[in-house]
Write a protein that holds these residues in place. Structure first.
Motif, short mmCIF file in Angstrom:
data_model
loop_
_atom_site.label_atom_id
_atom_site.label_comp_id
_atom_site.label_asym_id
_atom_site.label_seq_id
_atom_site.Cartn_x
_atom_site.Cartn_y
_atom_site.Cartn_z
N PRO A 1 0.89 -1.10 -0.12
CA PRO A 1 -0.04 0.05 0.00
C PRO A 1 0.92 1.21 -0.01
CG PRO A 1 -0.81 -1.73 1.68
CD PRO A 1 0.55 -2.20 1.14
N GLY A 2 0.65 1.98 -1.09
CA GLY A 2 1.28 3.56 -0.85
C GLY A 2 2.74 3.34 -1.70
N LYS A 3 3.13 2.16 -1.99
CA LYS A 3 4.34 2.06 -2.56
C LYS A 3 4.12 1.57 -3.99
CE LYS A 3 6.72 1.00 1.43
NZ LYS A 3 7.62 -0.06 2.17
N GLN A 4 5.35 1.85 -4.82
CA GLN A 4 5.45 1.18 -6.29
C GLN A 4 5.71 -0.17 -6.15
OE1 GLN A 4 8.58 3.36 -8.38
NE2 GLN A 4 7.04 5.06 -8.97
N ARG A 5 5.09 -0.76 -7.34
CA ARG A 5 5.47 -2.34 -7.38
C ARG A 5 6.76 -2.65 -7.83
NH1 ARG A 5 1.61 -4.03 -12.13
NH2 ARG A 5 -0.03 -3.66 -10.36
N GLU A 6 7.31 -3.57 -7.05
CA GLU A 6 8.90 -4.08 -6.91
C GLU A 6 8.97 -5.42 -7.57
OE1 GLU A 6 10.69 -3.78 -3.23
OE2 GLU A 6 9.01 -4.99 -2.31
N LEU A 7 10.16 -5.67 -8.15
CA LEU A 7 10.71 -6.90 -8.73
C LEU A 7 10.94 -7.59 -7.43
CD1 LEU A 7 10.98 -8.87 -10.89
CD2 LEU A 7 13.35 -7.83 -10.97
N VAL A 8 10.50 -8.96 -7.08
CA VAL A 8 10.86 -9.69 -6.17
C VAL A 8 11.79 -10.82 -6.49
CG1 VAL A 8 10.07 -11.33 -4.29
CG2 VAL A 8 8.85 -9.36 -4.83
N ALA A 9 11.62 -11.57 -7.48
CA ALA A 9 12.32 -12.84 -7.88
C ALA A 9 11.95 -12.93 -9.34
CB ALA A 9 12.02 -14.05 -7.08
N SER B 1 14.10 -19.27 -18.54
CA SER B 1 13.55 -20.21 -19.14
C SER B 1 14.53 -21.60 -18.68
CB SER B 1 13.51 -20.44 -20.65
OG SER B 1 14.81 -19.94 -21.13
N GLY B 2 15.89 -21.47 -18.49
CA GLY B 2 16.69 -22.40 -18.03
C GLY B 2 16.72 -22.94 -16.75
N GLY B 3 16.01 -21.83 -15.93
CA GLY B 3 15.95 -22.25 -14.41
C GLY B 3 16.66 -21.43 -13.45
N SER B 4 17.73 -20.50 -14.06
CA SER B 4 18.38 -19.61 -13.24
C SER B 4 17.56 -18.68 -12.50
CB SER B 4 19.42 -18.89 -14.20
OG SER B 4 20.33 -19.79 -14.90
N THR B 5 17.80 -18.20 -11.32
CA THR B 5 17.23 -17.46 -10.53
C THR B 5 17.66 -16.16 -9.87
OG1 THR B 5 17.69 -18.87 -8.44
CG2 THR B 5 15.83 -19.26 -9.66
N ASN B 6 17.10 -15.26 -9.62
CA ASN B 6 17.55 -13.95 -9.15
C ASN B 6 16.54 -13.30 -7.96
OD1 ASN B 6 19.70 -12.00 -8.67
ND2 ASN B 6 18.98 -10.81 -10.38
N TYR B 7 17.08 -12.90 -7.00
CA TYR B 7 16.17 -12.33 -5.82
C TYR B 7 16.57 -10.84 -5.47
CZ TYR B 7 15.19 -17.26 -5.44
OH TYR B 7 14.86 -18.59 -5.88
N ALA B 8 15.53 -10.04 -5.12
CA ALA B 8 15.68 -8.89 -4.50
C ALA B 8 16.57 -9.02 -3.04
CB ALA B 8 14.60 -8.20 -4.25
N ASP B 9 17.32 -8.10 -2.82
CA ASP B 9 18.10 -8.49 -1.48
C ASP B 9 16.98 -8.50 -0.21
OD1 ASP B 9 20.59 -5.75 -2.15
OD2 ASP B 9 20.59 -8.09 -2.64
N SER B 10 15.94 -7.89 -0.38
CA SER B 10 14.88 -8.01 0.86
C SER B 10 14.41 -9.58 0.99
CB SER B 10 13.93 -6.94 0.67
OG SER B 10 13.09 -7.43 -0.48
N VAL B 11 14.58 -10.51 0.20
CA VAL B 11 14.05 -11.74 0.09
C VAL B 11 14.77 -12.76 -0.08
CG1 VAL B 11 11.82 -10.65 -0.69
CG2 VAL B 11 13.20 -12.11 -2.35
N LYS B 12 16.28 -12.31 -0.37
CA LYS B 12 17.15 -13.55 -0.45
C LYS B 12 17.27 -14.44 0.73
CE LYS B 12 20.45 -11.38 -3.71
NZ LYS B 12 21.70 -10.84 -3.83
N GLY B 13 17.36 -15.65 0.51
CA GLY B 13 17.16 -16.62 1.65
C GLY B 13 16.08 -16.94 2.12
N ARG B 14 15.07 -16.28 2.08
CA ARG B 14 13.85 -16.56 2.68
C ARG B 14 12.78 -17.11 1.47
NH1 ARG B 14 10.87 -12.63 4.57
NH2 ARG B 14 11.53 -11.00 3.29
N PHE B 15 12.78 -16.55 0.21
CA PHE B 15 11.98 -16.81 -0.79
C PHE B 15 12.67 -17.89 -1.93
CE2 PHE B 15 9.04 -12.69 -0.74
CZ PHE B 15 8.76 -13.06 0.60
N THR B 16 11.96 -18.65 -2.75
CA THR B 16 12.37 -19.34 -3.62
C THR B 16 11.36 -19.39 -4.78
OG1 THR B 16 13.47 -20.91 -2.12
CG2 THR B 16 13.25 -21.65 -4.44
#
Length: 118
Positions: free
Chosen positions: A41-49, A53-68
């Motif tokens: 609420p009140g914030k811009q949309r942000e990229l989380v993860a 297509s090959g399965g390589s992943t990347n995460y926002a610093d705020s969710v690293k280690g917690r989200f998959t």
């Protein structure tokens, strides 16, 4: 016509877990990178993860280690496993296909609400 249908949100206590799903129809799913985004609420949309297509992943610093993030190309579905949830994770979560130069490829779905209580 492309459809993105997010599900799996809910109300959870801090420290809890949720698994979000995004069912994708109308595209050749397995060739697209996919991503989860969130908007509090009140914030811009942000990229989380993101997941390629090959399965390589990347995460926002705020969710690293917690989200998959993961994907099942046979089911045209992308997932977000969220563990150790915090009140700051409260937001509406969306999936989409990110473009290399910014923005997203498709119209946004309805999203799924995640609320984390303290």
């Amino acid at each position: 016509q492309v459809q993105l249908v997010e599900s799996g949100g809910g109300l959870v206590q801090a420290g809890g877990s949720l698994r979000l799903s995004c069912a994708v129809s109308g595209i050749f799913f397995k060739i697209d990178a996919m991503a989860w985004y969130r908007q509090a609420p009140g914030k811009q949309r942000e990229l989380v993860a993101t997941i390629t297509s090959g399965g390589s992943t990347n995460y926002a610093d705020s969710v690293k280690g917690r989200f998959t993030i993961s994907r099942d190309n046979a089911k045209n579905t992308v997932y977000l496993q969220m563990n150790s949830l915090k009140p700051d994770d409260t937001a509406v979560y969306y999936c989409n296909a990110p473009l290399l130069r910014g923005g997203v490829r498709y119209s946004w779905g309805q999203g799924t609400q995640v609320t984390v209580s303290s």
